[in-house]
Design a protein around this motif. Structure first.
Motif, mmCIF file in Angstrom:
data_model
loop_
_atom_site.group_PDB
_atom_site.id
_atom_site.type_symbol
_atom_site.label_atom_id
_atom_site.label_comp_id
_atom_site.label_asym_id
_atom_site.label_seq_id
_atom_site.Cartn_x
_atom_site.Cartn_y
_atom_site.Cartn_z
ATOM 1 N N GLU A 29 35.163 48.958 -53.915
ATOM 2 C CA GLU A 29 36.449 48.441 -54.404
ATOM 3 C C GLU A 29 37.445 49.565 -54.613
ATOM 4 O OE1 GLU A 29 36.478 45.899 -57.839
ATOM 5 O OE2 GLU A 29 34.688 44.852 -57.162
ATOM 6 N N SER A 32 38.657 51.198 -51.350
ATOM 7 C CA SER A 32 39.497 50.341 -50.513
ATOM 8 C C SER A 32 40.894 50.130 -51.087
ATOM 9 C CB SER A 32 38.826 48.979 -50.316
ATOM 10 O OG SER A 32 38.685 48.313 -51.553
ATOM 11 N N GLU A 33 41.140 50.592 -52.318
ATOM 12 C CA GLU A 33 42.476 50.460 -52.915
ATOM 13 C C GLU A 33 43.494 51.292 -52.147
ATOM 14 O OE1 GLU A 33 43.841 48.766 -55.446
ATOM 15 O OE2 GLU A 33 42.008 47.651 -55.855
ATOM 16 N N THR A 34 44.703 50.758 -52.003
ATOM 17 C CA THR A 34 45.782 51.481 -51.331
ATOM 18 C C THR A 34 46.408 52.473 -52.304
ATOM 19 O OG1 THR A 34 46.260 49.518 -50.012
ATOM 20 C CG2 THR A 34 47.942 51.239 -50.048
ATOM 21 N N ARG A 35 46.591 53.691 -51.879
ATOM 22 C CA ARG A 35 47.203 54.701 -52.743
ATOM 23 C C ARG A 35 48.669 54.332 -52.980
ATOM 24 N NH1 ARG A 35 44.899 59.744 -53.405
ATOM 25 N NH2 ARG A 35 46.963 60.654 -53.577
ATOM 26 N N GLU A 36 49.095 54.431 -54.242
ATOM 27 C CA GLU A 36 50.461 54.051 -54.587
ATOM 28 C C GLU A 36 51.494 54.936 -53.904
ATOM 29 O OE1 GLU A 36 50.157 54.320 -58.871
ATOM 30 O OE2 GLU A 36 50.150 52.155 -59.037
ATOM 31 N N ASP A 37 51.184 56.217 -53.753
ATOM 32 C CA ASP A 37 52.185 57.155 -53.249
ATOM 33 C C ASP A 37 52.351 57.109 -51.731
ATOM 34 O OD1 ASP A 37 49.760 58.223 -52.642
ATOM 35 O OD2 ASP A 37 50.052 60.134 -53.665
ATOM 36 N N VAL A 38 51.611 56.227 -51.032
ATOM 37 C CA VAL A 38 51.787 56.120 -49.582
ATOM 38 C C VAL A 38 52.523 54.832 -49.200
ATOM 39 C CG1 VAL A 38 49.751 57.495 -49.059
ATOM 40 C CG2 VAL A 38 49.538 55.011 -49.239
ATOM 41 N N ASP A 39 53.016 54.088 -50.208
ATOM 42 C CA ASP A 39 53.786 52.874 -49.936
ATOM 43 C C ASP A 39 55.081 53.261 -49.218
ATOM 44 O OD1 ASP A 39 55.299 50.563 -49.980
ATOM 45 O OD2 ASP A 39 54.586 49.950 -51.956
ATOM 46 N N GLN A 103 52.585 46.680 -61.013
ATOM 47 C CA GLN A 103 52.671 45.693 -59.941
ATOM 48 C C GLN A 103 54.125 45.595 -59.492
ATOM 49 O OE1 GLN A 103 51.589 44.143 -63.106
ATOM 50 N NE2 GLN A 103 49.383 44.355 -62.847
#
Length: 331
Positions: A29, A32-39, A103
């Motif tokens: 889990e 698999s989380e998306t890194r916030e700084d690559v949005d 969020q």
């Protein structure tokens, strides 16, 4: 003897496999989380802010068909205190999470100084944000390291000053190693009140422009709460503050109170105005005061409690909430 030992080892393998699979699932889990700084949307570097926060028709859902907020709109001016009250599950924590950019809204916009928060680089925003939660999270390090986590480059004097205001010095200096005392995983070696004081000191050290408080003094004794209240009053001067309050006496002097119910802001205004309106907020205050008197008071106190509610003032000196003296009058 040679036969029994391997049999016991085989029996133990089942337990080890169960624990390993549970750990593997959790690790999967996290990975698999998306890194916030690559949005790709977050490209705007936020300059030093004044602290104005605005919600424009914000809707939010944790999953498909599970919408929590249904078009929330409000504005918090710089340097004001906004209290969020309402029953459990009404959406108060979700609003706070959107302010902290934990969020992004499903639709609508959350603006900070007129800039859409969903386009802002989180490092430039979070460095100007302070959070004090009801359940404080501490790392397995020293008291000094946990306080300095919010500003690693802070001087020794700044760390100690924040600890004094939050009354961390009262217990830290009593330990053999002082501020170098290791607190254990999640702060297990400290009491709930001590952990919360460290958390408040951490927020003080960060000197944020926007502050989120979720029952920040719920684990403190009466004397510590009254003393820390003075430090919080200094901390909140000129800062935009959001308070999630369950004890309604703590938010009487907030600049605006938002009553959240069913994902909607059903009432808004100052304490006196909402009490005069006789709506949902007045009903909650009256009920809460009545429950307290019914459990612990007498008939004479019941009359005092009703008078206190009607007058919009506490019925007698006692335990003060963290925000009892906030707002223009308190400042």
């Amino acid at each position: 003897g040679f036969l029994v030992a391997p049999v016991f080892q085989i029996v133990g393998i089942g337990t080890q496999l169960t624990e390993a699979l549970a750990g593997l699932e959790r690790t999967k889990e996290v990975l698999s989380e998306t890194r916030e700084d690559v949005d790709p949307r977050r490209t705007v570097a936020l300059p030093p802010i004044a602290g104005e926060v605005a919600f424009e028709e914000v809707r939010f859902a944790y999953g498909e068909g599970k919408e929590v907020l249904h078009g929330v709109t409000f504005r918090a001016a710089p340097g004001t205190v906004t209290a969020l009250v309402g029953p459990s599950g009404s959406g108060k924590s979700t609003i706070a999470g959107l302010v902290a950019a934990f969020q992004s809204p499903s639709s609508g916009r959350v603006l900070v100084d007129g800039v859409d928060l969903s386009t802002v680089r989180l490092d430039s925003f979070r460095s100007q944000l302070g959070v004090v939660l009801q359940e404080s999270f501490l790392f397995d390090g020293t008291i000094r390291e946990n306080v300095a986590f919010s500003r690693p480059d802070a001087t020794e004097e700044a760390v100690v000053a924040a600890c004094r205001v939050a009354r961390v010095d009262e217990f830290a200096e009593g330990f053999e190693k002082g501020y170098e005392t290791v607190v254990g995983e999640r702060g297990v070696k400290l009491s709930g009140g001590q952990r919360q004081r460290v958390s408040i000191a951490r927020a003080l050290l960060a000197e944020p422009r926007i502050l989120l408080l979720d029952e920040a003094t719920s684990s403190l004794d009466t004397e510590s709460e009254a003393l820390i209240q003075q430090g919080l009053s200094e901390l909140l001067k000129g800062r935009t503050t959001f308070v999630i309050a369950h004890r309604l006496s703590t938010i009487r002097r907030a600049d605006q109170i938002l009553v959240v119910e069913g994902g909607l802001v059903v009432e808004r205004g100052r304490h006196e105005d909402l009490m005069a309106a006789g709506g949902r907020y007045a009903e909650m205050v009256t009920r809460q005061a009545g429950i307290g008197v019914e459990l612990f008071g007498s008939a004479g106190e019941d009359e005092n409690a009703r008078a206190g509610v009607d007058a919009g003032e506490p019925r007698r000196p006692g335990r003060l909430g963290a925000l009892e003296m906030l707002g223009p009058a308190g400042r």
